[in-house]
Design an enzyme around this catalytic site. Structure first.
Site, PDB file in Angstrom:
ATOM      1  N   HIS A 214       0.809  -1.212   0.000  1.00 49.99           N
ATOM      2  CA  HIS A 214       0.000   0.000   0.000  1.00 49.99           C
ATOM      3  C   HIS A 214       0.847   1.269   0.000  1.00 49.99           C
ATOM      4  O   HIS A 214       0.325   2.363  -0.215  1.00 49.99           O
ATOM      5  CB  HIS A 214      -0.954  -0.009   1.194  1.00 49.99           C
ATOM      6  CG  HIS A 214      -2.106  -0.946   1.005  1.00 49.99           C
ATOM      7  ND1 HIS A 214      -3.382  -0.688   1.462  1.00 49.99           N
ATOM      8  CD2 HIS A 214      -2.193  -2.147   0.386  1.00 49.99           C
ATOM      9  CE1 HIS A 214      -4.186  -1.677   1.139  1.00 49.99           C
ATOM     10  NE2 HIS A 214      -3.481  -2.576   0.489  1.00 49.99           N
ATOM     11  N   SER A 218      -0.578  -1.281  -6.077  1.00 46.96           N
ATOM     12  CA  SER A 218      -0.394  -2.526  -6.826  1.00 46.96           C
ATOM     13  C   SER A 218       0.224  -2.258  -8.191  1.00 46.96           C
ATOM     14  O   SER A 218      -0.010  -1.204  -8.799  1.00 46.96           O
ATOM     15  CB  SER A 218      -1.735  -3.238  -7.014  1.00 46.96           C
ATOM     16  OG  SER A 218      -2.321  -3.545  -5.773  1.00 46.96           O
ATOM     17  N   LYS A 242     -14.741  -9.064  -7.523  1.00 43.84           N
ATOM     18  CA  LYS A 242     -13.875  -9.918  -8.331  1.00 43.84           C
ATOM     19  C   LYS A 242     -13.199 -10.982  -7.466  1.00 43.84           C
ATOM     20  O   LYS A 242     -13.082 -12.148  -7.852  1.00 43.84           O
ATOM     21  CB  LYS A 242     -12.818  -9.046  -9.014  1.00 43.84           C
ATOM     22  CG  LYS A 242     -12.307  -9.593 -10.342  1.00 43.84           C
ATOM     23  CD  LYS A 242     -11.539  -8.519 -11.085  1.00 43.84           C
ATOM     24  CE  LYS A 242     -11.214  -8.972 -12.505  1.00 43.84           C
ATOM     25  NZ  LYS A 242     -10.563  -7.912 -13.277  1.00 43.84           N
ATOM     26  N   ASP A 243     -12.747 -10.578  -6.269  1.00 41.73           N
ATOM     27  CA  ASP A 243     -12.123 -11.522  -5.348  1.00 41.73           C
ATOM     28  C   ASP A 243     -13.120 -12.565  -4.860  1.00 41.73           C
ATOM     29  O   ASP A 243     -12.761 -13.738  -4.686  1.00 41.73           O
ATOM     30  CB  ASP A 243     -11.512 -10.785  -4.150  1.00 41.73           C
ATOM     31  CG  ASP A 243     -10.202 -10.095  -4.496  1.00 41.73           C
ATOM     32  OD1 ASP A 243      -9.626 -10.405  -5.548  1.00 41.73           O
ATOM     33  OD2 ASP A 243      -9.761  -9.233  -3.701  1.00 41.73           O
ATOM     34  N   GLU A 286       6.833 -33.751   0.136  1.00 42.28           N
ATOM     35  CA  GLU A 286       5.567 -33.339  -0.461  1.00 42.28           C
ATOM     36  C   GLU A 286       5.808 -32.714  -1.833  1.00 42.28           C
ATOM     37  O   GLU A 286       6.890 -32.197  -2.114  1.00 42.28           O
ATOM     38  CB  GLU A 286       4.853 -32.332   0.449  1.00 42.28           C
ATOM     39  CG  GLU A 286       4.292 -32.942   1.725  1.00 42.28           C
ATOM     40  CD  GLU A 286       3.011 -33.723   1.467  1.00 42.28           C
ATOM     41  OE1 GLU A 286       1.934 -33.253   1.835  1.00 42.28           O
ATOM     42  OE2 GLU A 286       3.113 -34.835   0.891  1.00 42.28           O
TER      43      GLU A 286
END
Length: 426
Positions: A214, A218, A242-243, A286
């Site tokens: 911030h 972005s 959108k998220d 893994e």
């Protein structure tokens, strides 16, 4: 900071003395974001949501788990069979680890493609790499806790790697990690304590990550800075919606694995209780560690001074250095790639080499799952060599030699241009 948009007198009174609501409003609602972010930017918020899910399910599991070598395996079975919805909590936590890495790897690949590591976001990128390292440590220690065959032998193999550090440092470090002279009860207790603690350290670093984000805002698919209000929109409702859509798609896929293929990404040997006297036929970590495991095994030779026989770096230490170096290298990426253009959309050569890097990473993942024999050893060595060549040689050369395409004047320009073209065609 934007004014608080509420008529609730109690909220206003509290916020005037402890400005939590106004701070959240500033950073989550009114926060100005580039207007052209696509769905690849969903992975950041998804990573945060999965982290919360992992912490909540981890706390619930810790209430029922017994960190003792004589009881750990049975306590996990009890969680699965006797604890109300214990099977569901464990499957969410177990598969959540894999999906956490999927989301974070996608998030980092997006950053690599669009140049989100470049100035002024170097600290933001570095904090992201720290989060990745903490995730790896947390996941490794969590994998040991069920105390199955692969848990025990994975812990034995990986911790033994540190013994390659010379001058007696490695042996002392391994003894400290084990809490003794073998992987035993003190090891399990230490791993359980650290596995419980590290997620909260990750939360703290995520907070710093968001703070750094911030500070400059972005990045975006064009890789150019916003020129004015016409290039930005409020985060809410445009990107929250959108998220939420991205979260819905993610939960559908995640639920499919939890309910229909919960053990697909695990190893069947981990349903056999740990036995120090029986070594599994093929010890593998893994899946999200497999590329790094392949790099570790790629160094099968000692590094020595020619014609003298003096060994500088033994093969085991070389593999450890290569494995950890592959991650440490990412810290220096903002300075290795000095091209002023961020986005691969305007860097045709960089785009091709980026996809070669992705292919090399996938190949390394496959090689890591294969036995350490030919031809996989050679394939792993080639892919490992390309990984380091990409960052240490190709990117610096591209920064000097590549001729990028011209950048648009602003974020909104391509949208307006396409809109005008559509009008003319009509």
């Amino acid at each position: 900071m934007s004014g608080l948009k509420t008529n609730n007198r109690a909220v206003k009174w509290l916020d005037s003395r402890l400005p939590i609501v106004s701070t959240m409003n500033h950073h989550l609602v009114d926060y100005p974001a580039p207007r052209n972010l696509n769905y690849l930017w969903n992975f950041g918020s998804l990573a945060g949501i999965v982290l919360v899910v992992m912490i909540v399910t981890g706390i619930l599991l810790a209430m029922q788990y017994t960190p003792h070598v004589d009881h750990a395996f049975d306590s996990v079975e009890r969680i699965m069979r006797d604890v109300n919805y214990g099977w569901l909590v464990r499957y969410i936590h177990m598969n959540g680890a894999s999906f956490f890495f999927i989301v974070v790897y996608a998030h980092m690949l997006r950053g690599l493609y669009y140049g989100s590591y470049k100035a002024p976001r170097e600290v933001l990128w570095g904090l992201g790499v720290i989060i990745l390292l903490l995730m790896m440590a947390t996941a490794f220690m969590g994998y040991v806790l069920p105390w199955g065959q692969m848990s025990f032998w994975g812990a034995t193999v990986i911790t033994n790697l540190f013994s390659a550090i010379p001058w007696g440092i490695g042996d002392a470090l391994v003894t400290w990690l084990w809490g003794g002279f073998s992987v035993d009860n003190p090891t399990l207790n230490r791993f359980f304590a650290l596995h419980y603690l590290l997620p909260f350290v990750i939360v703290a670093v995520v907070f710093l990550h968001l703070w750094a984000l911030h500070a400059f805002g972005s990045n975006n698919p064009l890789g150019i800075d916003a020129k004015g209000p016409q290039d930005k929109i409020p985060f809410h409702p445009y990107y929250t919606v959108k998220d939420m859509f991205g979260l819905g798609v993610f939960l559908i896929i995640f639920a499919a694995f939890v309910f229909y293929a919960p053990n697909y990404m695990g190893h069947p040997d981990n349903y056999i209780e740990a036995n120090p006297l029986v070594t599994p036929a093929h010890i593998v970590p893994e899946w999200y560690f497999l590329p790094f495991y392949a790099m570790l095994r790629a160094i099968t030779f000692d590094i020595s001074i020619p014609f003298t026989g003096i060994v500088l770096i033994e093969a085991k230490l070389g593999g450890v250095l290569v494995m950890f170096g592959s991650i440490i290298l990412l810290f220096f990426l903002p300075w290795l790639d000095s091209s002023p253009v961020r986005s691969a959309r305007f860097r045709p050569l960089y785009k091709q080499f980026f996809w070669l890097l992705v292919i090399a990473a996938v190949v390394l993942g496959y090689v890591g799952a294969m036995p350490p024999e030919q031809p996989w050893v050679t394939v792993g060595q080639i892919a490992t060599a390309y990984y380091f060549i990409h960052f240490l040689i190709i990117l610096p050369l591209l920064s000097k030699l590549e001729r990028p395409k011209p950048l648009p004047a602003s974020i909104s320009e391509p949208v307006l241009r396409s809109g005008n073209q559509s009008t003319e065609k009509a």
